[in-house]
Design a protein around this motif. Structure first.
Motif, PDB file in Angstrom:
ATOM      1  N   TYR A   1       0.826  -1.212   0.000  1.00 43.82           N
ATOM      2  CA  TYR A   1       0.000   0.000   0.000  1.00 43.82           C
ATOM      3  C   TYR A   1       0.861   1.263   0.000  1.00 43.82           C
ATOM      4  CZ  TYR A   1      -3.345   3.551   1.291  1.00 43.82           C
ATOM      5  OH  TYR A   1      -4.095   4.692   1.293  1.00 43.82           O
ATOM      6  N   GLY A   2       1.900   1.300   0.828  1.00 46.29           N
ATOM      7  CA  GLY A   2       2.747   2.485   0.900  1.00 46.29           C
ATOM      8  C   GLY A   2       3.466   2.750  -0.403  1.00 46.29           C
ATOM      9  N   ARG A   3       3.955   1.712  -1.018  1.00 43.06           N
ATOM     10  CA  ARG A   3       4.653   1.871  -2.282  1.00 43.06           C
ATOM     11  C   ARG A   3       3.679   2.302  -3.386  1.00 43.06           C
ATOM     12  NH1 ARG A   3       8.296  -2.752  -4.991  1.00 43.06           N
ATOM     13  NH2 ARG A   3       9.208  -1.430  -6.561  1.00 43.06           N
ATOM     14  N   ARG A   4       2.458   1.777  -3.349  1.00 45.63           N
ATOM     15  CA  ARG A   4       1.440   2.156  -4.318  1.00 45.63           C
ATOM     16  C   ARG A   4       1.080   3.630  -4.155  1.00 45.63           C
ATOM     17  NH1 ARG A   4      -3.614  -1.188  -3.533  1.00 45.63           N
ATOM     18  NH2 ARG A   4      -1.989  -2.412  -2.558  1.00 45.63           N
ATOM     19  N   LEU A   5       0.970   4.080  -2.892  1.00 49.01           N
ATOM     20  CA  LEU A   5       0.637   5.478  -2.640  1.00 49.01           C
ATOM     21  C   LEU A   5       1.741   6.401  -3.143  1.00 49.01           C
ATOM     22  CD1 LEU A   5      -1.541   7.238  -1.386  1.00 49.01           C
ATOM     23  CD2 LEU A   5      -0.304   7.108   0.773  1.00 49.01           C
ATOM     24  N   ARG A   6       2.998   5.999  -2.921  1.00 51.36           N
ATOM     25  CA  ARG A   6       4.114   6.813  -3.425  1.00 51.36           C
ATOM     26  C   ARG A   6       4.095   6.871  -4.953  1.00 51.36           C
ATOM     27  NH1 ARG A   6       6.958   4.180   0.650  1.00 51.36           N
ATOM     28  NH2 ARG A   6       7.853   2.717  -0.831  1.00 51.36           N
ATOM     29  N   ALA A   7       3.788   5.760  -5.608  1.00 53.61           N
ATOM     30  CA  ALA A   7       3.713   5.754  -7.070  1.00 53.61           C
ATOM     31  C   ALA A   7       2.580   6.633  -7.549  1.00 53.61           C
ATOM     32  CB  ALA A   7       3.537   4.324  -7.577  1.00 53.61           C
TER      33      ALA A   7
END
Length: 83
Positions: A49-55
């Motif tokens: 989720y965190g990586r998706r939000l950063r993307a």
């Protein structure tokens, strides 16, 4: 007279090649545009989720970043229910 036919035949062949090339380039671009959302969906399904939000923050325009980052989810749901 025969030279005219040969010249016209060459021009027609060249025009057909150019039309086919332009058609295939446009179809390839359209295919990339249509397939990109599926590529993005599959790519983000493997991220946390965190990586998706950063993307998402990297690709979302600046005016939407603040809304996504700072708006509490409960408030958004209440606003939609009250409309």
């Amino acid at each position: 007279m025969e030279n005219d036919y040969a010249r016209i035949g060459k021009q027609a062949k060249t025009g057909a090649i150019i039309r086919k090339t332009v058609t295939y380039v446009l179809l390839s671009l359209w295919g990339l545009i249509v397939l990109f959302p599926f590529y993005w969906m599959i790519l983000t399904s493997f991220k946390s989720y965190g990586r998706r939000l950063r993307a998402m923050e990297a690709t979302t325009p600046n005016m939407f970043r603040r809304c996504i980052r700072h708006r509490p989810r409960g408030r958004t749901i209440r606003m939609h229910l009250l409309r």
